[in-house]
Write an enzyme that holds these catalytic residues in place. Structure first.
Site, PDB file in Angstrom:
ATOM      1  N   HIS A 196     -23.321  -4.488 -16.014  1.00 12.75           N
ATOM      2  CA  HIS A 196     -23.884  -4.950 -14.725  1.00 12.75           C
ATOM      3  C   HIS A 196     -24.343  -3.737 -13.920  1.00 12.75           C
ATOM      4  O   HIS A 196     -25.468  -3.686 -13.407  1.00 12.75           O
ATOM      5  CB  HIS A 196     -22.848  -5.729 -13.924  1.00 12.75           C
ATOM      6  CG  HIS A 196     -23.211  -5.874 -12.461  1.00 12.75           C
ATOM      7  ND1 HIS A 196     -22.948  -4.885 -11.524  1.00 12.75           N
ATOM      8  CD2 HIS A 196     -23.845  -6.865 -11.794  1.00 12.75           C
ATOM      9  CE1 HIS A 196     -23.406  -5.266 -10.333  1.00 12.75           C
ATOM     10  NE2 HIS A 196     -23.957  -6.448 -10.477  1.00 12.75           N
ATOM     11  N   ASN A 197     -23.487  -2.734 -13.842  1.00 12.70           N
ATOM     12  CA  ASN A 197     -23.835  -1.540 -13.067  1.00 12.70           C
ATOM     13  C   ASN A 197     -24.982  -0.771 -13.698  1.00 12.70           C
ATOM     14  O   ASN A 197     -25.839  -0.229 -13.000  1.00 12.70           O
ATOM     15  CB  ASN A 197     -22.606  -0.661 -12.881  1.00 12.70           C
ATOM     16  CG  ASN A 197     -21.715  -1.184 -11.775  1.00 12.70           C
ATOM     17  OD1 ASN A 197     -21.613  -2.391 -11.577  1.00 12.70           O
ATOM     18  ND2 ASN A 197     -21.091  -0.287 -11.045  1.00 12.70           N
TER      19      ASN A 197
ATOM     20  N   LYS B  45     -18.832  -5.630 -16.539  1.00 10.14           N
ATOM     21  CA  LYS B  45     -19.077  -5.025 -15.237  1.00 10.14           C
ATOM     22  C   LYS B  45     -19.810  -3.700 -15.393  1.00 10.14           C
ATOM     23  O   LYS B  45     -20.701  -3.385 -14.596  1.00 10.14           O
ATOM     24  CB  LYS B  45     -17.753  -4.790 -14.497  1.00 10.14           C
ATOM     25  CG  LYS B  45     -17.893  -4.058 -13.151  1.00 10.14           C
ATOM     26  CD  LYS B  45     -18.806  -4.761 -12.164  1.00 10.14           C
ATOM     27  CE  LYS B  45     -18.719  -4.278 -10.751  1.00 10.14           C
ATOM     28  NZ  LYS B  45     -19.267  -2.941 -10.457  1.00 10.14           N
TER      29      LYS B  45
ATOM     30  N   LYS C 137     -21.403   7.229  -9.112  1.00  6.27           N
ATOM     31  CA  LYS C 137     -19.959   7.317  -9.363  1.00  6.27           C
ATOM     32  C   LYS C 137     -19.655   7.325 -10.862  1.00  6.27           C
ATOM     33  O   LYS C 137     -18.598   7.700 -11.276  1.00  6.27           O
ATOM     34  CB  LYS C 137     -19.239   6.162  -8.677  1.00  6.27           C
ATOM     35  CG  LYS C 137     -19.137   6.350  -7.163  1.00  6.27           C
ATOM     36  CD  LYS C 137     -18.271   5.288  -6.550  1.00  6.27           C
ATOM     37  CE  LYS C 137     -18.261   5.393  -5.021  1.00  6.27           C
ATOM     38  NZ  LYS C 137     -17.953   4.085  -4.420  1.00  6.27           N
TER      39      LYS C 137
ATOM     40  N   SER D 226     -17.841  -7.483  -8.357  1.00  2.90           N
ATOM     41  CA  SER D 226     -19.118  -6.954  -7.880  1.00  2.90           C
ATOM     42  C   SER D 226     -19.559  -7.624  -6.590  1.00  2.90           C
ATOM     43  O   SER D 226     -19.425  -8.832  -6.444  1.00  2.90           O
ATOM     44  CB  SER D 226     -20.217  -7.146  -8.928  1.00  2.90           C
ATOM     45  OG  SER D 226     -21.450  -6.638  -8.416  1.00  2.90           O
TER      46      SER D 226
ATOM     47  N   GLU E   4     -27.970  -2.538 -12.750  1.00  2.00           N
ATOM     48  CA  GLU E   4     -28.170  -2.252 -11.312  1.00  2.00           C
ATOM     49  C   GLU E   4     -28.914  -0.939 -11.142  1.00  2.00           C
ATOM     50  O   GLU E   4     -29.873  -0.829 -10.380  1.00  2.00           O
ATOM     51  CB  GLU E   4     -26.798  -2.183 -10.646  1.00  2.00           C
ATOM     52  CG  GLU E   4     -26.743  -1.737  -9.220  1.00  2.00           C
ATOM     53  CD  GLU E   4     -25.290  -1.513  -8.769  1.00  2.00           C
ATOM     54  OE1 GLU E   4     -24.479  -2.436  -8.924  1.00  2.00           O
ATOM     55  OE2 GLU E   4     -24.980  -0.402  -8.295  1.00  2.00           O
ATOM     56  N   TYR E   5     -28.500   0.076 -11.902  1.00  2.00           N
ATOM     57  CA  TYR E   5     -29.188   1.380 -11.834  1.00  2.00           C
ATOM     58  C   TYR E   5     -30.659   1.213 -12.225  1.00  2.00           C
ATOM     59  O   TYR E   5     -31.558   1.736 -11.569  1.00  2.00           O
ATOM     60  CB  TYR E   5     -28.552   2.376 -12.803  1.00  2.00           C
ATOM     61  CG  TYR E   5     -27.313   3.096 -12.353  1.00  2.00           C
ATOM     62  CD1 TYR E   5     -26.255   2.443 -11.731  1.00  2.00           C
ATOM     63  CD2 TYR E   5     -27.178   4.459 -12.582  1.00  2.00           C
ATOM     64  CE1 TYR E   5     -25.109   3.116 -11.358  1.00  2.00           C
ATOM     65  CE2 TYR E   5     -26.033   5.145 -12.215  1.00  2.00           C
ATOM     66  CZ  TYR E   5     -25.006   4.467 -11.610  1.00  2.00           C
ATOM     67  OH  TYR E   5     -23.864   5.153 -11.246  1.00  2.00           O
TER      68      TYR E   5
ATOM     69  N   ASN F 181       0.862  -1.180   0.000  1.00  2.00           N
ATOM     70  CA  ASN F 181       0.000   0.000   0.000  1.00  2.00           C
ATOM     71  C   ASN F 181       0.898   1.228   0.000  1.00  2.00           C
ATOM     72  O   ASN F 181       2.000   1.191   0.581  1.00  2.00           O
ATOM     73  CB  ASN F 181      -0.913   0.005   1.231  1.00  2.00           C
ATOM     74  CG  ASN F 181      -2.035   1.041   1.089  1.00  2.00           C
ATOM     75  OD1 ASN F 181      -2.984   0.839   0.326  1.00  2.00           O
ATOM     76  ND2 ASN F 181      -1.901   2.142   1.797  1.00  2.00           N
ATOM     77  N   ARG F 182       0.446   2.291  -0.649  1.00  2.00           N
ATOM     78  CA  ARG F 182       1.289   3.494  -0.726  1.00  2.00           C
ATOM     79  C   ARG F 182       1.707   3.919   0.681  1.00  2.00           C
ATOM     80  O   ARG F 182       2.878   4.164   0.951  1.00  2.00           O
ATOM     81  CB  ARG F 182       0.530   4.636  -1.434  1.00  2.00           C
ATOM     82  CG  ARG F 182       1.468   5.706  -2.015  1.00  2.00           C
ATOM     83  CD  ARG F 182       0.693   6.744  -2.764  1.00  2.00           C
ATOM     84  NE  ARG F 182      -0.511   7.115  -2.010  1.00  2.00           N
ATOM     85  CZ  ARG F 182      -1.542   7.775  -2.546  1.00  2.00           C
ATOM     86  NH1 ARG F 182      -1.527   8.078  -3.831  1.00  2.00           N
ATOM     87  NH2 ARG F 182      -2.581   8.105  -1.842  1.00  2.00           N
TER      88      ARG F 182
HETATM   89  C1  6PG Z   1     -20.863  -3.439  -7.284  1.00  2.00           C
HETATM   90  C2  6PG Z   1     -21.354  -1.996  -7.268  1.00  2.00           C
HETATM   91  C3  6PG Z   1     -20.212  -1.012  -7.201  1.00  2.00           C
HETATM   92  C4  6PG Z   1     -20.708   0.425  -7.427  1.00  2.00           C
HETATM   93  C5  6PG Z   1     -20.861   1.183  -6.152  1.00  2.00           C
HETATM   94  C6  6PG Z   1     -21.294   2.643  -6.403  1.00  2.00           C
HETATM   95  O1  6PG Z   1     -21.068  -4.098  -8.325  1.00  2.00           O
HETATM   96  O2  6PG Z   1     -20.320  -3.865  -6.272  1.00  2.00           O
HETATM   97  O3  6PG Z   1     -22.052  -1.767  -8.484  1.00  2.00           O
HETATM   98  O4  6PG Z   1     -19.268  -1.354  -8.200  1.00  2.00           O
HETATM   99  O5  6PG Z   1     -19.783   1.145  -8.145  1.00  2.00           O
HETATM  100  O6  6PG Z   1     -21.807   0.520  -5.397  1.00  2.00           O
HETATM  101  O7  6PG Z   1     -22.242   2.694  -7.410  1.00  2.00           O
HETATM  102  P1  6PG Z   1     -22.877   4.082  -7.912  1.00  2.00           P
HETATM  103  O8  6PG Z   1     -22.225   5.213  -7.143  1.00  2.00           O
HETATM  104  O9  6PG Z   1     -22.514   4.162  -9.374  1.00  2.00           O
HETATM  105  O10 6PG Z   1     -24.326   3.963  -7.627  1.00  2.00           O
END
Ligand code: 6PG
Length: 479
Positions: A188-189, A185, A263, A130, A192-193, A34-35
């Site tokens: 996937h996100n 991935k 994010k 994930s 998820e949204y 780790n840094r």
């Molecule tokens: C996962 C989640 C994760 C995600 C954060 C924040 O698969 O574990 O999707 O990767 O980036 O939970 O997500 P948001 O800020 O984009 O809602």
């Protein structure tokens, strides 16, 4: 320094630390870096008993601690921090070694990094991980890209630390070369949204139209979680809605500011879909709904605009309405997953990844945020027909969505009449109706484009491109 570590993890924030612990708990010798070295020492101090850790202070020590071929996992912020760590370690590595990026990197960054490092004989494995902190520690769903050679060496280790699906299979698959893993991935996100937006809309309708309290809605979600909506997100929704804020005694959901953050991975999913020409309207509405919720000033300025305020139904009707909402939620969920898998398929074609959609749905059955019994149904659909044009072409899903028709439409009538925004439910139904429409207004669009821009159009009755001389005798010429 003995070079006995089968894996090294650099970047020991929560996700990196938990993945390192997961590898150690599964019997691997894990080199740590780790840094700020204090974080390395703290991990060994607190969790050293869990397995065989090799604590290192410098990049050189870290690399020397790794057995050949070296497997070096980066768990730092996506973007420049990841490039900085690659630049620090790549010169210390030799051909055949591998760098695994477990962050939420943009797949185009991964493709660039893989290309650059391949020239040095180093494997770069962009890997979606994930399941959040808990998943990283106890078993995530893992989506590695990169070369087949790297998966031959790394795959068995990832399979050991991953979540396991209900049938015991590891939630890992080699998604495909270069950026395929991070692309999967990303989608996937995006899904998820969409899932979270649809759940949010169901909640708001049950709150404002059915007139239920958060605690009552939590019970409804618990019931839904025993059926076809069985999933991690439905499960945690019941937990969040049943939670009471200790400071005020109010329902927790009522004391949280209604401004969703993001994010960025959902946003990327939509941006890439636009480039690929894939309509992911459910995911797009979910991203826009988060953005809209954040425009506090705009919302405050619009609060008095004309429109209905929802009047809750009586008890006798509320129950039936809740059943309709379940149908609308499930039908809209099928559409969102249809769109997400379409994007993966389009990306696979575009980048020549040959992604196995059945394998992807199989590894999403456990560990990841969208984990759900539903994904086993999708796996079965793609395993039965790998060339399935769309999930909606699968007979079972088509029958279920057919059965949901009336309720889905009734829920949107109620939402419209009562002024409850349901962009996810609406977009899903509009997509569904557009797919099955005999004719779309795109014919008029083509006419308009030809009128003002001479952009030409095609006819239904013969081959070729045509243009109408709108400014003259309106005769038609072949373009
Ligand atoms: C996962 C989640 C994760 C995600 C954060 C924040 O698969 O574990 O999707 O990767 O980036 O939970 O997500 P948001 O800020 O984009 O809602």
């Amino acid at each position: 320094m003995s070079n006995s570590a089968q894996i090294g993890v650099t970047g020991l924030a929560v996700m990196g630390r938990n993945l390192a612990r997961n590898f150690a708990r599964n019997g691997y010798t894990v080199a740590l870096h780790n840094r700020t070295a204090a974080r390395t020492h703290a991990l060994v101090e607190e969790f050293g008993h869990e397995g065989d850790f090799v604590s290192t202070e410098t990049a050189k020590e870290f690399v020397e601690a790794l057995e050949r071929p070296r497997r070096l996992m980066i768990m730092v912020k996506a973007g420049e921090p990841t490039d900085a760590v690659i630049q620090e370690f790549a010169p210390l590595l030799e051909p055949g070694d591998m760098i695994i990026d477990g962050g939420n990197a943009h797949f185009e960054d991964t493709r660039r990094r893989e290309r650059d490092l391949r020239d040095q004989g180093i494997h770069f494995v962009g890997t979606g991980v994930s399941g959040g902190e808990e998943g990283a520690l106890n078993g995530p769903s893992i989506m590695p890209g990169g070369s087949k050679e790297s998966y031959a060496s790394l795959g068995p280790m990832l399979e050991k630390i991953s979540a396991k699906a209900p049938d015991g299979s590891p939630c890992v698959t080699h998604c495909g070369p270069d950026g395929a893993g991070h692309f999967v991935k990303m989608v996937h996100n995006g899904i998820e949204y969409a899932d979270m937006q649809l759940i949010g809309e169901a909640y708001q309708l049950l709150r404002d139209v059915a007139g239920y309290s958060p605690a009552q809605i939590a019970d409804i979600f618990r019931t839904w979680n025993t059926g076809r909506l069985d999933s991690y997100l439905i499960e945690i929704t019941a937990e969040v809605l049943s939670h009471v804020d200790a400071a005020t005694g109010k329902p927790f959901v009522d004391v949280v500011q209604d401004r969703a953050e993001q994010k960025g991975t959902g946003r990327w999913t939509v941006q890439i879909a636009l480039d690929l020409g894939v309509p992911v309207s459910g995911i797009a509405e979910a991203v826009f709904a988060r953005s809209l919720s954040g425009h506090a000033d705009l919302r405050a300025a619009s609060r008095e605009l004309a429109g209905p305020k929802a009047k809750p139904l009586g008890d006798s009707e509320a129950g039936a309405f809740a059943d309709r909402v379940e149908q609308a939620l499930y039908a809209s969920k099928i559409v969102s997953y249809t769109q997400g898998f379409h994007e993966i398929s389009a990306g696979s074609d575009q980048y020549d990844w040959d992604i196995d959609l059945g394998a992807v749905s199989a590894i999403w059955r456990g560990g990841c945020i969208i984990r759900a019994a539903f994904l086993d149904r999708i796996r079965a659909a793609y395993d039965a027909r790998p060339d399935l044009p769309s999930l909606l072409s699968d007979e079972t899903f088509a029958q279920e969505i057919a059965a949901a028709q009336d309720d889905w439409r009734e829920v949107l009538v109620a939402a419209t009449r009562q002024g409850v925004p349901a962009p996810g439910f609406s977009a899903a139904l509009a997509y569904y109706d557009a797919l099955r429409a005999d004719r779309l207004p795109a014919a008029l669009t083509q006419g308009q484009r030809d009128f003002f821009g001479a952009h030409t159009y095609r006819r239904v009755d013969r081959e070729g491109s045509f243009h109408t001389l709108w400014g003259g005798d309106r005769s038609e010429v072949e373009a």
